[in-house]
Design an enzyme around this catalytic site. Structure first.
Site, PDB file in Angstrom:
ATOM      1  N   CYS A 110       1.713  -4.070  -5.813  1.00 31.20           N
ATOM      2  CA  CYS A 110       2.540  -5.244  -6.106  1.00 31.20           C
ATOM      3  C   CYS A 110       3.280  -5.796  -4.894  1.00 31.20           C
ATOM      4  O   CYS A 110       3.789  -6.908  -4.945  1.00 31.20           O
ATOM      5  CB  CYS A 110       3.541  -4.919  -7.200  1.00 31.20           C
ATOM      6  SG  CYS A 110       2.752  -4.758  -8.808  1.00 31.20           S
ATOM      7  N   ILE A 111       3.417  -5.013  -3.842  1.00 34.72           N
ATOM      8  CA  ILE A 111       4.240  -5.484  -2.729  1.00 34.72           C
ATOM      9  C   ILE A 111       3.359  -5.862  -1.536  1.00 34.72           C
ATOM     10  O   ILE A 111       2.608  -5.059  -1.050  1.00 34.72           O
ATOM     11  CB  ILE A 111       5.246  -4.401  -2.260  1.00 34.72           C
ATOM     12  CG1 ILE A 111       5.932  -3.746  -3.439  1.00 34.72           C
ATOM     13  CG2 ILE A 111       6.251  -5.006  -1.284  1.00 34.72           C
ATOM     14  CD1 ILE A 111       6.974  -4.550  -4.144  1.00 34.72           C
TER      15      ILE A 111
END
Lengths: 105, 159
Positions: free
Chosen positions: A104-105
């Protein structure tokens, strides 16, 4: 899932155009996909990112996120977006012939 | 593209309105993730969300242990001195292990992705702040009307 022809060879890709089997990938295919995505020529910096993505994928089972690319590929986040304007994670992974990176990052 | 395929999202504007750790991170992750997918993204900081881009506060963002049922700490215990600092420390440690960047580094990274970052004029005026109080990634202090102009043609996400 569909079959497309890249550099004269039939290749299995998913609905978003990502390779189903990264082993089918060749450098000529990457050049053809890059041109179709609006990158006229893959520079040494592009290749640095592509090669890093592939080695990470084969080592870890998933491609790197932009955060990891920025920290470890030797190409800074700002440059990554200049090299792959349609989103480094997605665009570079597709050109590198690996699945879309998970993370997600 | 077939008629049944939904239109892909091409632009998002994320509003960050809260100043706690859990109030700030989701919006940052949404905006950063959008850029990684090639989606145009704007971030708009309002009310206590301004702390995420305030140079003096950015390193001191905390998780709330009172009035936060998600923490599963009884209110009386949550209010003890040091509880919020402790919970924040534990959460930061966990995020560090997961390689989630601290807020200041995250803001810098999102700036590098080419996302737009703006502060809300009404909140800036209310707190008596000016552009000098913010990190350099804040491009402008804008009104709600200007926000809607910049958000035109995309999705708006309020956090």
């Amino acid at each position: 899932m569909s079959t497309t022809t890249l550099a004269g060879t039939p290749v299995e890709v998913n609905d978003e155009g990502f390779f189903v089997d990264p082993n089918q990938w060749t450098r000529e295919m990457a050049e053809e996909m890059a041109r179709a995505d609006g990158i006229d020529e893959l520079t040494p910096q592009h290749w640095q990112v592509i090669d890093f993505m592939r080695s990470e994928y084969f080592a870890k089972g998933t491609g790197p996120t932009v955060r990891i690319l920025g920290k470890s590929s030797g190409v800074a986040v700002k440059e990554l977006y200049q090299l792959f304007p349609k989103g480094p994670a997605k665009m570079a992974a597709r050109i590198a012939g690996i699945p879309k990176p998970k993370g997600c990052i | 593209m077939s008629a049944t395929t939904p239109e892909p999202i091409t632009k998002v504007s994320v509003i960050i309105s809260r100043g706690s750790l859990d109030g700030i991170y989701p919006g940052l992750i949404m905006a950063n993730g959008a850029r990684a997918e090639g989606i145009e993204a704007n971030l708009f900081f309002t009310f206590f969300g301004l702390d995420a881009v305030h140079t003096k506060r950015i390193e001191h963002i905390k998780v709330a242990t009172v009035g936060n049922p998600g923490m599963h700490i009884p209110t009386l215990l949550g209010g003890l001195p040091g509880m919020s600092a402790l919970a924040t420390h534990m959460m930061n440690k966990k995020m560090h292990e997961l390689d989630i960047p601290p807020i200041s580094e995250f803001i810098e990274m999102i700036g590098d992705t080419g996302a737009g970052m703006y502060a809300c004029k009404a909140s800036v005026d209310m707190f008596g702040l000016s552009k000098d109080d913010f990190v350099p990634q804040i491009q402008d202090i804008i009104t709600v009307g200007e926000f809607y102009e910049r958000a035109a043609g995309g999705q708006i996400i309020f956090t």
